[in-house]
Design a protein around this motif. Structure first.
Motif, PDB file in Angstrom:
ATOM      1  N   GLY A  30      42.101  50.333  40.163  1.00  0.00           N
ATOM      2  CA  GLY A  30      42.308  49.299  39.371  1.00  0.00           C
ATOM      3  C   GLY A  30      42.371  48.003  41.148  1.00  0.00           C
ATOM      4  N   ASN A  31      43.256  47.979  41.596  1.00  0.00           N
ATOM      5  CA  ASN A  31      43.415  47.543  42.452  1.00  0.00           C
ATOM      6  C   ASN A  31      42.594  47.007  43.534  1.00  0.00           C
ATOM      7  OD1 ASN A  31      46.130  47.175  42.317  1.00  0.00           O
ATOM      8  ND2 ASN A  31      47.168  49.034  43.431  1.00  0.00           N
ATOM      9  N   ASN A  32      41.039  47.750  42.777  1.00  0.00           N
ATOM     10  CA  ASN A  32      40.331  47.523  44.049  1.00  0.00           C
ATOM     11  C   ASN A  32      39.567  46.245  43.114  1.00  0.00           C
ATOM     12  OD1 ASN A  32      40.485  49.216  45.605  1.00  0.00           O
ATOM     13  ND2 ASN A  32      39.491  51.225  44.707  1.00  0.00           N
ATOM     14  N   TYR A  33      39.666  45.555  41.485  1.00  0.00           N
ATOM     15  CA  TYR A  33      39.229  45.323  41.429  1.00  0.00           C
ATOM     16  C   TYR A  33      39.897  43.975  41.157  1.00  0.00           C
ATOM     17  CZ  TYR A  33      36.260  48.757  40.464  1.00  0.00           C
ATOM     18  OH  TYR A  33      35.471  50.020  40.226  1.00  0.00           O
ATOM     19  N   MET A  34      41.116  43.988  40.771  1.00  0.00           N
ATOM     20  CA  MET A  34      42.044  42.407  40.871  1.00  0.00           C
ATOM     21  C   MET A  34      43.168  42.427  41.070  1.00  0.00           C
ATOM     22  SD  MET A  34      42.366  43.907  36.522  1.00  0.00           S
ATOM     23  CE  MET A  34      40.545  44.546  36.332  1.00  0.00           C
ATOM     24  N   GLU A 215      34.994  38.502  34.567  1.00  0.00           N
ATOM     25  CA  GLU A 215      34.006  39.605  35.405  1.00  0.00           C
ATOM     26  C   GLU A 215      35.018  40.788  36.032  1.00  0.00           C
ATOM     27  OE1 GLU A 215      31.332  40.208  39.624  1.00  0.00           O
ATOM     28  OE2 GLU A 215      32.352  37.567  38.748  1.00  0.00           O
ATOM     29  N   GLN A 216      36.240  40.674  36.464  1.00  0.00           N
ATOM     30  CA  GLN A 216      37.336  41.562  37.152  1.00  0.00           C
ATOM     31  C   GLN A 216      37.811  42.302  36.225  1.00  0.00           C
ATOM     32  OE1 GLN A 216      41.189  38.925  38.138  1.00  0.00           O
ATOM     33  NE2 GLN A 216      39.552  38.170  39.749  1.00  0.00           N
ATOM     34  N   THR A 218      35.805  43.446  33.719  1.00  0.00           N
ATOM     35  CA  THR A 218      34.710  44.535  33.211  1.00  0.00           C
ATOM     36  C   THR A 218      34.557  45.377  34.186  1.00  0.00           C
ATOM     37  OG1 THR A 218      33.787  42.552  34.350  1.00  0.00           O
ATOM     38  CG2 THR A 218      33.690  42.623  31.282  1.00  0.00           C
ATOM     39  N   GLN A 219      34.909  44.776  35.391  1.00  0.00           N
ATOM     40  CA  GLN A 219      34.382  45.813  36.867  1.00  0.00           C
ATOM     41  C   GLN A 219      35.864  46.951  36.726  1.00  0.00           C
ATOM     42  OE1 GLN A 219      34.075  43.370  40.045  1.00  0.00           O
ATOM     43  NE2 GLN A 219      32.304  42.642  39.284  1.00  0.00           N
ATOM     44  N   GLY A 220      37.160  46.891  36.650  1.00  0.00           N
ATOM     45  CA  GLY A 220      37.659  47.104  36.385  1.00  0.00           C
ATOM     46  C   GLY A 220      38.162  48.030  35.337  1.00  0.00           C
TER      47      GLY A 220
END
Length: 309
Positions: A30-34, A215-216, A218-220
């Motif tokens: 999750g830290n990769n997206y937000m 966007e963050q 949905t990606q995560g």
């Protein structure tokens, strides 16, 4: 509390540890997206939403949960106060943990965070709670095992170490708050309120210091779904139900097994290609896992009954 209820509480808390341990993998993803506050707000708000239908069903049809048809009598004032206190403690602990990890190693952060094993009985003594001497022996063993499992480098003190230590203090406070409020109200409702409070607090801070976007989220989505539904919605509720009329120090030790589970889950995730960093364990780390497991078993042995025979 009879032996059957003790076994049930231990089972619930063990499930909590397993779910939380696996959640470390999804939190890392999750830290990769937000950013941290955005992630914590999203997962806790999802946990809140998941529990709403359960709360409604439990209040309207209590026989589905307890086997009794009587309506659940809830002290609204205690429930709201308890939910706010637990939610604030949870939000604060998560904040210090997320930012502390940025400035220290993951191994040191894991060890320092789980010092709540020792801090819980210490704070409990200040509140007039007594502990059997075996609990202290088990706690020392658990900390020793955690040290062997998590520490790979030097134990020098950094700003990140201090932040994570404050996180450990706050997790110990959260455990004692749950221990105080859960016998006085409905555990699921208390959990639902604490997630709502935590989500609002983290969300407000995220809007001020971070830049959250759709966007963050949905990606995560996958990390948020697991941590929101399982880690927040399910595990924290199991914690509240499991801690009801159960020794908070033993509860803390059982839940500390999340460190062992996280190590195993991380190694599996690495072998599957989900994590890039090598997650293999050394012989010393495996020995640390065994010491932790033995410590948890030791502290639950019925020594008082054995002395009478």
């Amino acid at each position: 509390m009879n032996r059957t209820n003790n076994i049930k509480s231990s089972f619930y808390l063990s499930l909590t540890a397993i779910i939380w341990g696996v959640a470390f993998v999804f939190q890392s993803m999750g830290n990769n997206y937000m950013e941290p506050f955005t992630f914590n707000s999203a997962r806790n708000f999802l946990g809140f939403l998941v529990l709403i239908p359960i709360v409604i069903i439990k209040l309207k049809k209590p026989e589905l949960f307890s086997g009794k048809s009587e309506a659940v009598v809830i002290d609204k004032r205690i429930t709201v106060i308890g939910g706010i206190c637990c939610g604030l403690a949870l939000a604060a602990a998560g904040m210090f943990q997320q930012y502390g990890v940025k400035y220290t190693t993951v191994g040191k952060a894991g060890f320092i965070t789980t010092l709540y094993i020792i801090l819980t009985p210490i704070f409990g003594l200040l509140l007039g709670k007594k502990c059997h001497f075996t609990v202290w022996i088990g706690a020392v063993g658990a900390v020793a095992g955690l040290y062997m499992l998590c520490i790979n480098g030097s134990l020098s003190l950094s700003p990140g170490d201090i932040l994570v230590f404050i996180c450990a203090i706050l997790f110990a406070v959260h455990i004692l708050l749950v221990d105080y409020f859960s016998p006085k109200t409905d555990g699921v409702l208390l959990s639902c309120i604490q997630f709502f409070v935590c989500a609002i607090v983290c969300g407000a801070i995220a809007l001020i210091i971070e830049h959250p976007s759709w966007e963050q989220l949905t990606q995560g989505a996958i990390p948020i779904l697991y941590t929101g539904v399982m880690s927040s919605g399910v595990a924290y509720t199991l914690q509240i139900i499991g801690q009801k009329n159960f020794n908070p120090t033993i509860a803390a030790m059982i839940m500390s097994l999340e460190s062992v589970i996280s190590a195993l889950a991380s190694y599996f995730a690495y072998s599957m290609g989900w994590l890039e960093q090598d997650q293999s364990m050394t012989v010393v780390q495996i020995l640390g896992c065994l010491i932790m497991f033995c410590s948890v078993i030791f502290v639950q042995l019925p020594f008082d009954k054995l002395r009478k025979h």
